[in-house]
Design a protein around this motif. Structure first.
Motif: not given
Length: 522
Positions: A69-75, A120-124, A157-159
């Motif tokens: 599983l490819e996981t992505a962590h989003i805050m 987190p990988d991404h912040i929204i 580190f945030v994409q």
């Protein structure tokens, strides 16, 4: 008692102890507490088998759990809404600056702790970045943007650092949307409507404040964008981002156990509406076909399911994210953590329409506890310094003696002679009694002033009336002077001057320690 309370032989020893106590309190509230809460937040783990509400269903017996599983962590962060000069009309300027500093410090230290420990990988962001972004002048807006950027810095580190979702405090709402504010928002935060792909899941952000307008020139761009998405074939999962929540029936669709208030109340007012209309919500669900929705605006948490109007379409879960700010009327600010996955095993392909995700609430420290602690520490510090100065007041009294020996007091007593024409026995009696009372002391022999004489004044004489007024002013002035002398005597007797000096010095040092040692180092 002396075995439990240390004996302070010098005020400097006491001040050093108090500074160390303040340092411990600052470390706990400004460093340990944010990181402790951040470390308690764990990214939810994802399985291939979830229902629409994110809960897992039993896996088949022959299903392997070793699928890659490819996981992505989003805050997800909602409603920072930095308070500014317009937030609390009529509030004292000093108190307003203190409120802004307190709210900014809360956001800054907790955001830094969250990003450092959760990585987190991404912040929204979900809108309402500034409290008065829609109506500020360009100069003031630039100043507030600098505040926002200083608080919410993008970690290396945030994409993806996505801030394009607009809120009603950013551009207005409905027919009240301000076109210049929309242009300014796009220049600073990004396009009002956009879509991107994270881990093979399409993320769609929608300008719902403009879409809620009835005037075509305001809603036209967003309406065309919705039609464009409707025309595109859906090849994978979709997550919709909207600042304003979709319509819900509070009597049927309950927000769940994590909401602070009793229910979601439908309503609106100047430049806001806490949910979209029923018709607009239906249009969005039918044309965009999202699998999951995240919204903001309400500040409190809400987790509901939207039933689809078409049998072939599955129900859609919407989560209204809590505000991250301590100034938005909720007891427990938080952010939302989202983990999404794309199965890369042989039996699944990237165009699988099923979304695999898990989400959880990440709570921040309870607001105002640190402020309460600082107030308690200030009271304790003040009382201990006052206790020390009162305890050591005897050395001051031996040095200065009583105020009755002061030249100023003697001079005041010698010149207070009210002529026979002064015309007011009550004033002279009161002054005599006042001076008597000022010199009473067990170890001081005093001689009371004689009672002043009184002679009736002929009211028909203008000269005597003017003289009477002048003498009355002089008498009142001397009474005030002697009263001030009594205050000084009290302050010296109880060593209040030492208390003021030591407490002021400690206060200045503590403020500097907080500002330079903790706030500026964030």
């Amino acid at each position: 008692m002396r075995y439990f309370v240390p004996k302070f032989r010098s005020i400097h020893h006491l001040l050093v102890v108090l500074v160390l106590a303040w340092l411990v309190v600052f470390i706990y509230h400004e460093r340990y507490s944010p990181y402790f809460h951040a470390k308690a937040c764990k990214w939810p783990r994802v399985s291939e088998y979830e229902t629409v509400d994110g809960s897992e269903t039993p896996a088949p017996d022959d299903a392997g759990f070793d699928a890659q599983l490819e996981t992505a962590h989003i805050m997800l962060i909602a409603d920072p809404q930095l308070i500014d000069n317009h937030t609390y009309p009529g509030r004292n300027e000093l108190l307003l600056d203190l409120s802004k500093h307190t709210a900014d410090a809360y956001l800054k230290k907790n955001y830094r702790a969250l990003t450092r420990f959760t990585q987190p990988d991404h912040i929204i962001f979900l809108g309402d970045y500034l409290d008065n972004g829609r109506e500020s002048s360009n100069t003031y807006y630039a100043h507030e943007m600098n505040r926002f950027r200083a608080i919410f810095k993008k970690p290396s580190f945030v994409q993806n650092f996505l801030t394009s979702t607009p809120g009603n405090h950013d551009i207005g709402f409905g027919n009240g949307v301000i076109e210049d504010s929309k242009t300014r928002f796009e220049e600073n935060f990004g396009p009002l409507n956009y879509h991107t792909t994270i881990n093979h899941v399409q993320i769609i952000s929608l300008d719902t404040p403009s879409l809620s307008a009835t005037e075509e020139n305001i809603r036209e761009d967003t309406s065309k964008y919705v039609d464009f998405l409707d025309s595109q074939p859906k090849t994978g999962p979709r997550i919709l981002l909207t600042h304003v929540p979709l319509y819900r029936d509070p009597a049927i669709q309950k927000c769940g156990p994590f909401r602070e208030s009793d229910s979601f109340v439908l309503g609106g007012g100047y430049q806001y509406q806490n949910s979209l209309t029923k018709e607009l919500s239906k249009e969005i669900l039918e044309k965009i076909k999202p699998d999951l929705i995240f919204s903001g605006d309400d500040h409190d948490y809400c987790d509901i399911i939207h039933e689809s109007t078409h049998l072939e379409d599955p129900p859609v879960r919407e989560i209204t994210v809590k505000s991250i700010s301590m100034a938005m009327g909720i007891k427990y600010p938080a952010v939302q953590l989202l983990t999404i996955s794309a199965n890369t095993g042989s039996e699944k392909s990237y165009d699988d329409p099923t979304i695999h995700y898990q989400t959880s609430i990440c709570y921040l420290p309870t607001p105002y506890i640190n402020i309460f602690s600082y107030v308690i520490m200030s009271v304790i510090s003040g009382l201990m310094i006052l206790w020390w100065n009162i305890k050591h007041r005897s050395t001051r009294l031996q040095a200065y003696g009583s105020l009755s020996s002061y030249p100023l007091r003697s001079l005041a007593e010698s010149v207070i002679t009210v002529p026979a024409s002064s015309g007011n026995p009550k004033t002279s009696t009161k002054l005599s009694n006042f001076l008597k009372g000022q010199d009473l002391a067990e170890d001081i022999n005093t001689v009371p002033l004689p009672l002043y004489t009184y002679t009736h004044v002929n009211s028909s004489s203008k000269w005597t009336q003017k003289l009477h007024k002048k003498l009355k002013k002089v008498t009142n002035s001397l009474e005030k002077s002697i009263y001030k002398l009594s205050v000084v005597e009290f302050m010296i007797k109880w060593n209040i001057t030492g208390f003021l000096k030591h407490s002021t010095g400690l206060g200045v040092f503590i403020i500097g320690l907080y500002y330079f040692g903790f706030y500026l180092t964030l």
